[in-house]
Design an enzyme around this catalytic site. Structure first.
Site, PDB file in Angstrom:
ATOM      1  N   CYS A  95      17.959 109.945  26.822  1.00  0.00           N
ATOM      2  CA  CYS A  95      17.854 110.214  25.386  1.00  0.00           C
ATOM      3  C   CYS A  95      19.125 109.869  24.619  1.00  0.00           C
ATOM      4  O   CYS A  95      19.255 110.205  23.468  1.00  0.00           O
ATOM      5  CB  CYS A  95      17.462 111.665  25.135  1.00  0.00           C
ATOM      6  SG  CYS A  95      18.723 112.841  25.635  1.00  0.00           S
ATOM      7  N   ARG A 120      17.582 117.930  18.292  1.00  0.00           N
ATOM      8  CA  ARG A 120      18.938 118.496  18.192  1.00  0.00           C
ATOM      9  C   ARG A 120      18.839 119.683  17.240  1.00  0.00           C
ATOM     10  O   ARG A 120      18.559 119.497  16.052  1.00  0.00           O
ATOM     11  CB  ARG A 120      19.914 117.447  17.650  1.00  0.00           C
ATOM     12  CG  ARG A 120      20.181 116.284  18.599  1.00  0.00           C
ATOM     13  CD  ARG A 120      21.237 115.347  18.008  1.00  0.00           C
ATOM     14  NE  ARG A 120      21.748 114.399  18.982  1.00  0.00           N
ATOM     15  CZ  ARG A 120      21.401 113.108  19.043  1.00  0.00           C
ATOM     16  NH1 ARG A 120      20.529 112.614  18.199  1.00  0.00           N
ATOM     17  NH2 ARG A 120      21.932 112.316  19.956  1.00  0.00           N
ATOM     18  N   ARG A 141      16.257 121.060  22.445  1.00  0.00           N
ATOM     19  CA  ARG A 141      17.533 121.275  23.129  1.00  0.00           C
ATOM     20  C   ARG A 141      18.206 122.523  22.571  1.00  0.00           C
ATOM     21  O   ARG A 141      18.289 122.692  21.352  1.00  0.00           O
ATOM     22  CB  ARG A 141      18.445 120.061  22.918  1.00  0.00           C
ATOM     23  CG  ARG A 141      19.799 120.251  23.564  1.00  0.00           C
ATOM     24  CD  ARG A 141      20.637 119.015  23.487  1.00  0.00           C
ATOM     25  NE  ARG A 141      21.223 118.828  22.170  1.00  0.00           N
ATOM     26  CZ  ARG A 141      21.992 117.782  21.850  1.00  0.00           C
ATOM     27  NH1 ARG A 141      22.227 116.846  22.756  1.00  0.00           N
ATOM     28  NH2 ARG A 141      22.508 117.653  20.660  1.00  0.00           N
ATOM     29  N   GLU A 163      24.902 114.953  31.350  1.00  0.00           N
ATOM     30  CA  GLU A 163      25.886 114.366  30.442  1.00  0.00           C
ATOM     31  C   GLU A 163      27.282 114.384  31.050  1.00  0.00           C
ATOM     32  O   GLU A 163      28.229 113.865  30.477  1.00  0.00           O
ATOM     33  CB  GLU A 163      25.937 115.163  29.137  1.00  0.00           C
ATOM     34  CG  GLU A 163      24.605 115.251  28.447  1.00  0.00           C
ATOM     35  CD  GLU A 163      24.667 116.040  27.163  1.00  0.00           C
ATOM     36  OE1 GLU A 163      24.796 115.436  26.107  1.00  0.00           O
ATOM     37  OE2 GLU A 163      24.583 117.289  27.223  1.00  0.00           O
ATOM     38  N   ARG A 186      34.018 109.479  22.539  1.00  0.00           N
ATOM     39  CA  ARG A 186      33.058 108.786  21.692  1.00  0.00           C
ATOM     40  C   ARG A 186      33.562 108.859  20.245  1.00  0.00           C
ATOM     41  O   ARG A 186      34.066 109.882  19.810  1.00  0.00           O
ATOM     42  CB  ARG A 186      31.648 109.381  21.833  1.00  0.00           C
ATOM     43  CG  ARG A 186      31.579 110.865  21.667  1.00  0.00           C
ATOM     44  CD  ARG A 186      30.296 111.442  22.209  1.00  0.00           C
ATOM     45  NE  ARG A 186      29.179 111.319  21.280  1.00  0.00           N
ATOM     46  CZ  ARG A 186      28.047 111.994  21.405  1.00  0.00           C
ATOM     47  NH1 ARG A 186      27.871 112.826  22.433  1.00  0.00           N
ATOM     48  NH2 ARG A 186      27.083 111.845  20.548  1.00  0.00           N
ATOM     49  N   HIS A 196      30.413 104.178   8.214  1.00  0.00           N
ATOM     50  CA  HIS A 196      29.158 104.470   7.515  1.00  0.00           C
ATOM     51  C   HIS A 196      28.499 103.206   6.981  1.00  0.00           C
ATOM     52  O   HIS A 196      27.283 103.117   6.904  1.00  0.00           O
ATOM     53  CB  HIS A 196      29.417 105.469   6.384  1.00  0.00           C
ATOM     54  CG  HIS A 196      29.404 106.878   6.878  1.00  0.00           C
ATOM     55  ND1 HIS A 196      30.109 107.886   6.289  1.00  0.00           N
ATOM     56  CD2 HIS A 196      28.773 107.436   7.914  1.00  0.00           C
ATOM     57  CE1 HIS A 196      29.911 109.009   6.950  1.00  0.00           C
ATOM     58  NE2 HIS A 196      29.098 108.758   7.946  1.00  0.00           N
ATOM     59  N   ASN A 222      25.301 109.113  25.877  1.00  0.00           N
ATOM     60  CA  ASN A 222      26.494 109.082  25.008  1.00  0.00           C
ATOM     61  C   ASN A 222      27.615 109.877  25.660  1.00  0.00           C
ATOM     62  O   ASN A 222      28.736 109.403  25.813  1.00  0.00           O
ATOM     63  CB  ASN A 222      26.199 109.705  23.638  1.00  0.00           C
ATOM     64  CG  ASN A 222      24.989 109.098  22.972  1.00  0.00           C
ATOM     65  OD1 ASN A 222      24.632 107.972  23.255  1.00  0.00           O
ATOM     66  ND2 ASN A 222      24.341 109.842  22.089  1.00  0.00           N
ATOM     67  N   ASP A 223      27.296 111.099  26.037  1.00  0.00           N
ATOM     68  CA  ASP A 223      28.338 111.927  26.655  1.00  0.00           C
ATOM     69  C   ASP A 223      28.627 111.487  28.078  1.00  0.00           C
ATOM     70  O   ASP A 223      29.770 111.512  28.520  1.00  0.00           O
ATOM     71  CB  ASP A 223      27.926 113.403  26.622  1.00  0.00           C
ATOM     72  CG  ASP A 223      28.280 114.024  25.276  1.00  0.00           C
ATOM     73  OD1 ASP A 223      29.403 113.783  24.805  1.00  0.00           O
ATOM     74  OD2 ASP A 223      27.433 114.724  24.698  1.00  0.00           O
TER      75      ASP A 223
HETATM   76  C1  PEP Z   1      24.044 112.286  24.548  1.00  0.00           C
HETATM   77  O1  PEP Z   1      25.138 112.806  24.803  1.00  0.00           O
HETATM   78  O2  PEP Z   1      23.704 111.153  24.963  1.00  0.00           O
HETATM   79  C2  PEP Z   1      23.069 113.013  23.714  1.00  0.00           C
HETATM   80  C3  PEP Z   1      21.847 112.554  23.549  1.00  0.00           C
HETATM   81  O3  PEP Z   1      23.512 114.136  23.089  1.00  0.00           O
HETATM   82  P1  PEP Z   1      24.389 114.116  21.735  1.00  0.00           P
HETATM   83  O4  PEP Z   1      24.496 112.683  21.273  1.00  0.00           O
HETATM   84  O5  PEP Z   1      23.663 114.997  20.785  1.00  0.00           O
HETATM   85  O6  PEP Z   1      25.688 114.681  22.215  1.00  0.00           O
HETATM   86 MG    MG Z   2      25.429 114.891  24.326  1.00  0.00          MG
END
Ligand code: PEP
Ligand code: MG
Length: 840
Positions: free
Chosen positions: A765, A559, A595, A694, A728, A452, A717-718
């Site tokens: 994204c 989100r 989403r 993802e 992650r 944080h 990210n995923d």
């Molecule tokens: C991702 O997975 O890149 C994404 C944008 O979704 P989240 O971070 O909400 O899982």
């Molecule tokens: Mg995701």
């Protein structure tokens, strides 16, 4: 454009050739279709005339289709396929006798230059000459000399340049292709020859150039005649100076990249974790975290102890509220960290346990409080969820604050003159209390980029390098320091040249930063006029306001989880409608991508009573849960569809892994639309519906999804987590969590190409979109929409304005040839420096 069909017994072989063709074609419009292999898994090798006919139909163009095939029955099947075609089409299809691999590469290059069917076929058929020439030279013969493809024109006005080819492998396929493509952009007649050799060849013919067999350090003479001769030679000269696109290509230079070598810091610097971007130069302000020492003391008056405790608690609560409100004004999401603190400070269970210890054991409240906090810290530390384990740090922080208050100590974070804070570790509340006016940068011995305190440093715009190690403990107050929050480097007492270098970088960064803030609402357009939409990732209404304030072109990811977390029942349709509608209203007529719910797995909702899962990230998450729970899914879809009346709403489905899931989601949506229409509820005639990419299966089969979706949005990210099998948030595998890994980039390219072929758009994204080093590569791969946290938008738009599509396309192609994310980052850092951008 002449399009190309590959016919092979093996689908694997054909896929490999397509890969090579795309490498040499850059981003050309040439379409390639494959008819390869048999559908029988036990006998996968074979060719099929009907498949070949379909492939020809798929890429049919009036300019012509060139069909290349491997051997034996492939030829027979291709001939049969021609018979299936209508006569007018058949006349524009050419079966080519060229060797499959060499012919396909030569045809791809020639076709991408816009050559005629005859010319493309001729190039393909002559494609072996380069190899024969090169091997005969090696054997000491000179059996086949490169032939001029046509006689040079007799001209009086010939211009010439001499170039030395520095590429380690000479003008091999990729650089030769770039050379030919560059020459092909000009009208002039362009010829090339080895120095001291009078035989010139056509510089627009890949075969001819490859056949010259140019090796490293060979000198070539390029001659041009025509209206744009000077420009053509200048372009080729530039290309040679850039080593024909391989200047930074680690793999081309064959430098082994050991992880140790690249992790090493430059001489004189220490390497830590780049936690918050920016540069800082200044003197060290050394803060020492001294854990308050608590003794166990006997007391007579428990009531007096408890009243001391109440006063201290209230003081800490009120300070925490102040910090929270201060942060919330600009960063509501990060402010929630302090809500959790306040909850702990008012937790009835915690407080009653303190009281019990004080009353039963008749001990001082500091001791009792420390026992209760330590128990809570241990409980969090023993959880098998990494995110929750990290929260132990927060609880320890609250604990120390209350003790400091009880003992009458002062906080360690007072910085009264500009400097760089050097400390073993910083708690979130310490970080939040730092005054950005005096704190130029932060350097810590311990910590991670996901803590944080790192998030808050980013939020406050303070450059930070964390986890630098024990050397930090030896830094004396007032020592000159440099912090490079982009590269994760710290210089202690730097020499003059490093200081001068960073003074310049800092000045440039400040200029860019300020320019970006000023022009945040202007569109992001590359230097050569390509518009890139830069939208915001948001999680609530406050974020939507922040998005607008930062110049967002829309919302690329809403989100919706925020409505479902921290409560005992799911929000109903109307509550959701109100929330989505309020956000849509704030965004006015800008597009908003909503989403559908992405909970479950690692974000379980207690009221859904889900079974515990061994591997939550591989479990019933997002769309997997929604498909099982229409009672949850359909009210959300209704709320979104109702919001879409009068607003530019798009629906996005997360975590799709298989076409069956997509179709089931789509049919539940269609059913919901029909139900709303029957009830006379106003909804638009059409709402765009897309999917997140993802999961690698979705990226690899993007061409299957493309015809059925309206858009793709890549959740990097995923996608990174699932591609590299690195959870992650799990810091022990953080070294793998980099979306610039070529394995991820290949998938992004696959999605873009499939989308383009089907006329659909692609957005990114995930965190990658806001990463300065990744953004040019994404644009180069053909991504035209990016979505990121609101605070990153001004800088991202400004960076887009410094890019040229042609450059970044080249960078992206080169990035795809590299071996690791580290190599890609090294490469792109150098590229950003060449366009005068700070490295990011
Ligand atoms: C991702 O997975 O890149 C994404 C944008 O979704 P989240 O971070 O909400 O899982
Ligand atoms: Mg995701």
């Amino acid at each position: 454009m002449v399009n190309i069909v590959l016919v092979s017994h093996s689908s694997l072989l054909a896929a490999g050739i397509v890969e090579m063709m795309r490498m040499v074609m850059q981003q050309s419009q040439v379409s390639i279709a494959v008819a390869a292999g048999a559908d029988d898994p036990s006998h996968p090798l074979g060719t099929d005339a009907a498949k070949i006919r379909d492939a020809i139909e798929d890429v049919y163009s009036d300019d012509g289709v060139l069909v290349l095939m491997d051997l034996g029955s492939a030829v027979l099947s291709a001939e049969m396929a021609l018979d299936f075609l209508a006569e007018e089409k058949r006349n524009r299809v050419r079966l080519c006798a060229a060797p499959l691999v060499e012919g396909a590469i030569a045809a791809a290059i020639q076709s991408s230059l816009g050559a005629s069917l005859d010319r493309v076929a001729a190039e393909a058929e002559g494609a072996l000459s380069g190899k024969i020439e090169s091997l005969s030279q090696r054997a000491g013969t000179d059996a086949i000399a490169p032939q001029p493809s046509s006689a040079p024109p007799v001209a009086t006005d010939v211009q010439q340049v001499r170039l030395v080819v520095e590429n380690r492998l000479g003008l091999h396929a990729r650089p030769a292709a770039l050379f030919v493509q560059t020459a092909g952009r000009f009208q002039s007649d362009i010829r090339v020859a080895r120095a001291h050799d009078s035989r010139q060849v056509n510089a627009k013919s890949f075969n001819a150039v490859a056949a010259l067999g140019i090796r490293q350090y060979d000198e070539i003479v390029v001659s041009a005649t025509g209206v744009d001769a000077a420009d053509a030679l200048a372009a080729l000269q530039r290309l040679a100076a850039e080593k024909f696109g391989e200047a930074d290509d680690v793999s081309a230079d064959q430098q082994p990249l050991s992880p140790l070598r690249s992790a090493d810091a430059p001489p004189g610097a220490l390497r830590g974790i780049a936690a918050s971007p920016g540069y800082a130069l200044g003197r060290a302000v050394v803060l020492r975290n001294v854990e308050p020492q608590v003794e166990r003391l006997a007391i007579d008056d428990p009531a007096a102890e408890m009243s001391r405790f109440s006063v201290a608690l209230e003081a800490v609560r009120s300070r925490t509220r102040q910090v929270r409100d201060q942060i919330a004004r600009r960063h509501p999401y990060e402010a929630a960290i302090f809500d959790a603190y306040l909850m702990f400070l008012s937790d009835p269970d915690v407080l009653s346990r303190v009281q019990q210890i004080v009353e039963r054991e008749r001990v001082n409240v500091e001791w009792a409080w420390q026992q209760v906090v330590q128990d809570a810290v241990h409980a969090f530390e023993s959880l098998d969820n990494d995110y929750m384990r990290a929260r132990a740090v927060d609880i320890r922080d609250v604990g120390v604050q209350v003790l400091t208050q009880l003992l009458g100590h002062t906080a360690v974070t007072h910085v009264d003159q500009p400097g760089i804070v050097v400390v073993d570790d910083l708690s979130p509340s310490d970080t939040a209390r730092l005054d950005p006016a005096n704190v130029l940068g932060i350097c810590t011995e311990r910590g991670s980029s996901t803590s944080h305190s790192a998030i808050l440093a980013r939020t406050l715009g303070i450059p930070a390098v964390v986890g630098v190690g024990p050397a930090v403990a030896h830094v004396r107050p007032e020592t000159p320091l440099i912090i490079d929050g982009f590269a994760g480097l710290v210089w202690i007492d730097p020499d003059e040249s490093v200081a001068a270098d960073y003074t310049a970088k800092l000045a440039q960064w400040r200029v860019t930063y300020e320019r970006a803030q000023k022009s945040s609402t202007a569109p992001a357009v590359t230097k050569d006029g390509i518009g890139i939409e830069v939208a915001a990732n948001i999680g609530n209404l406050e974020d939507a306001r922040a998005a607008l304030a930062n110049g967002a072109d829309g919302v690329g990811l809403l989100r919706t989880e925020f409505l479902f977390l921290d409560r005992t029942t799911a929000p109903d349709e109307d509550e959701q409608f109100e929330a989505y509608h309020a956000i849509a209203r704030v965004m006015e007529q800008r597009p908003v991508v909503i989403r559908t719910l992405d909970v479950g797995g690692d974000k379980p909702l207690p009221y859904l009573h889900m079974a515990r899962e061994e591997n939550p990230f591989l479990g019933q998450r997002a769309i997997r849960l929604c498909l099982e729970r229409p009672d949850l899914f359909k009210p959300q879809l209704r709320a979104i569809l109702r919001t879409a009346a009068g607003h530019r709403i798009r629906i996005m489905v997360p975590m799709i892994a298989d076409i069956g899931e997509w179709r089931r989601a789509r049919s539940i949506l269609d059913e919901t639309i029909a139900e709303l229409r029957n009830r006379g509820v106003p909804i638009p005639d059409h709402v765009d519906v897309g999917m997140m990419v993802e999961v690698p299966s979705a990226a690899l089969l993007a061409h299957i999804f493309a015809p059925e979706v309206d858009f793709f949005s890549i959740g990097s990210n995923d996608l990174t987590q699932y591609t590299l099998a690195a959870e992650r948030g799990n810091t022990s595998v953080a070294y793998l969590q980099d979306g610039l890994h070529p394995a991820v980039l290949f998938q992004i390219r696959q999605v873009v190409q499939s989308a383009e072929a089907a006329g659909k758009w692609v957005s990114v994204c995930g965190e990658l979109a806001a990463d300065r080093q990744a953004l040019p590569i994404l644009v180069g791969l053909g991504v035209k929409k990016l979505s990121m946290s609101p605070g990153s938008i001004p800088q991202a738009k400004e960076l887009v304005r410094q890019l040229t599509l042609r450059d970044v396309q080249q960078w992206a192609n080169q990035a795809l040839t590299l071996e690791s994310a580290k190599a890609v980052r090294q490469f792109i850092r150098r590229k950003l420096a060449t366009i005068g951008e700070y490295e990011g």
